[in-house]
Design a protein around this motif. Sequence first.
Motif, PDB file in Angstrom:
ATOM      1  N   ALA A   4      49.552  94.732  -0.323  1.00  0.00           N
ATOM      2  CA  ALA A   4      49.120  94.135   0.953  1.00  0.00           C
ATOM      3  C   ALA A   4      49.769  95.116   2.111  1.00  0.00           C
ATOM      4  O   ALA A   4      49.094  95.546   2.785  1.00  0.00           O
ATOM      5  N   ASN A   5      50.697  95.376   1.798  1.00  0.00           N
ATOM      6  CA  ASN A   5      51.414  95.536   2.611  1.00  0.00           C
ATOM      7  C   ASN A   5      51.247  97.418   3.178  1.00  0.00           C
ATOM      8  O   ASN A   5      51.154  97.542   4.076  1.00  0.00           O
ATOM      9  N   ALA A   6      51.041  98.199   1.778  1.00  0.00           N
ATOM     10  CA  ALA A   6      50.357  99.035   1.892  1.00  0.00           C
ATOM     11  C   ALA A   6      49.264  99.022   2.732  1.00  0.00           C
ATOM     12  O   ALA A   6      48.243  99.796   3.642  1.00  0.00           O
ATOM     13  N   MET A   7      48.378  98.253   2.883  1.00  0.00           N
ATOM     14  CA  MET A   7      46.950  98.224   3.405  1.00  0.00           C
ATOM     15  C   MET A   7      47.139  97.698   4.445  1.00  0.00           C
ATOM     16  O   MET A   7      46.451  98.194   5.432  1.00  0.00           O
ATOM     17  N   LYS A   8      48.058  96.636   5.021  1.00  0.00           N
ATOM     18  CA  LYS A   8      48.484  96.513   6.393  1.00  0.00           C
ATOM     19  C   LYS A   8      48.312  97.799   7.114  1.00  0.00           C
ATOM     20  O   LYS A   8      48.331  97.978   7.971  1.00  0.00           O
ATOM     21  N   SER A   9      49.645  98.783   6.544  1.00  0.00           N
ATOM     22  CA  SER A   9      50.031  99.891   7.148  1.00  0.00           C
ATOM     23  C   SER A   9      48.566 100.508   7.905  1.00  0.00           C
ATOM     24  O   SER A   9      48.745 101.517   8.424  1.00  0.00           O
ATOM     25  N   ALA A  10      47.467 100.238   6.497  1.00  0.00           N
ATOM     26  CA  ALA A  10      46.558 101.467   7.070  1.00  0.00           C
ATOM     27  C   ALA A  10      46.087 100.395   7.808  1.00  0.00           C
ATOM     28  O   ALA A  10      44.656 101.505   8.259  1.00  0.00           O
ATOM     29  N   GLY A  11      45.367  99.726   7.654  1.00  0.00           N
ATOM     30  CA  GLY A  11      44.986  98.873   9.537  1.00  0.00           C
ATOM     31  C   GLY A  11      44.311  97.696   9.069  1.00  0.00           C
ATOM     32  O   GLY A  11      43.395  96.941  10.223  1.00  0.00           O
ATOM     33  N   VAL A  12      44.404  97.088   8.046  1.00  0.00           N
ATOM     34  CA  VAL A  12      43.334  96.483   6.858  1.00  0.00           C
ATOM     35  C   VAL A  12      44.065  94.792   7.327  1.00  0.00           C
ATOM     36  O   VAL A  12      45.272  94.932   7.621  1.00  0.00           O
ATOM     37  N   LYS A  13      43.503  93.917   8.702  1.00  0.00           N
ATOM     38  CA  LYS A  13      43.641  93.176   9.513  1.00  0.00           C
ATOM     39  C   LYS A  13      43.537  91.624   8.266  1.00  0.00           C
ATOM     40  O   LYS A  13      44.724  90.951   8.353  1.00  0.00           O
ATOM     41  N   ARG A  14      43.310  91.415   7.482  1.00  0.00           N
ATOM     42  CA  ARG A  14      42.810  90.282   6.682  1.00  0.00           C
ATOM     43  C   ARG A  14      42.536  91.044   4.845  1.00  0.00           C
ATOM     44  O   ARG A  14      41.723  91.429   4.772  1.00  0.00           O
ATOM     45  N   ILE A  15      43.818  90.503   4.027  1.00  0.00           N
ATOM     46  CA  ILE A  15      43.073  90.319   2.692  1.00  0.00           C
ATOM     47  C   ILE A  15      43.298  88.685   1.828  1.00  0.00           C
ATOM     48  O   ILE A  15      44.310  88.746   2.081  1.00  0.00           O
ATOM     49  N   VAL A  16      42.322  89.078   1.022  1.00  0.00           N
ATOM     50  CA  VAL A  16      42.207  87.570   0.599  1.00  0.00           C
ATOM     51  C   VAL A  16      42.214  88.304  -1.519  1.00  0.00           C
ATOM     52  O   VAL A  16      41.562  89.273  -1.752  1.00  0.00           O
ATOM     53  N   ALA A  17      43.466  88.049  -1.909  1.00  0.00           N
ATOM     54  CA  ALA A  17      44.183  88.677  -3.061  1.00  0.00           C
ATOM     55  C   ALA A  17      44.756  86.837  -3.714  1.00  0.00           C
ATOM     56  O   ALA A  17      44.348  85.641  -3.576  1.00  0.00           O
ATOM     57  N   THR A  18      45.458  87.388  -4.921  1.00  0.00           N
ATOM     58  CA  THR A  18      45.009  86.345  -5.939  1.00  0.00           C
ATOM     59  C   THR A  18      46.455  86.558  -6.003  1.00  0.00           C
ATOM     60  O   THR A  18      47.349  88.251  -6.180  1.00  0.00           O
TER      61      THR A  18
END
Length: 76
Positions: free
Chosen positions: A7-21
């Motif tokens: 999630a942190n890697a995706m956030k660093s890439a600019g993703v605003k929201r993540i739905v995960a398990t």
Amino acid sequence: GVVYGVANAMKSAGVKRIVATLWDIPDEASAVAMQSFYQHLNSGNDITRSLWLTRQDMINQGFTNTYYWAAFVNLE
């Protein structure tokens, strides 16, 4: 854990929201959850409401054990 690292890697890439398990969910339960989630999201609900409605749908479809639906989280 791994989820938050990804999630942190995706956030660093600019993703605003993540739905995960938070843990592995069986494929059948995941398919039911994602179909329900996107139906609710496409109906105009926000992510938080869509996840809540998804949990209700899963319980109504027989996935009553929290193992199947409590792992889904919204990471913003």
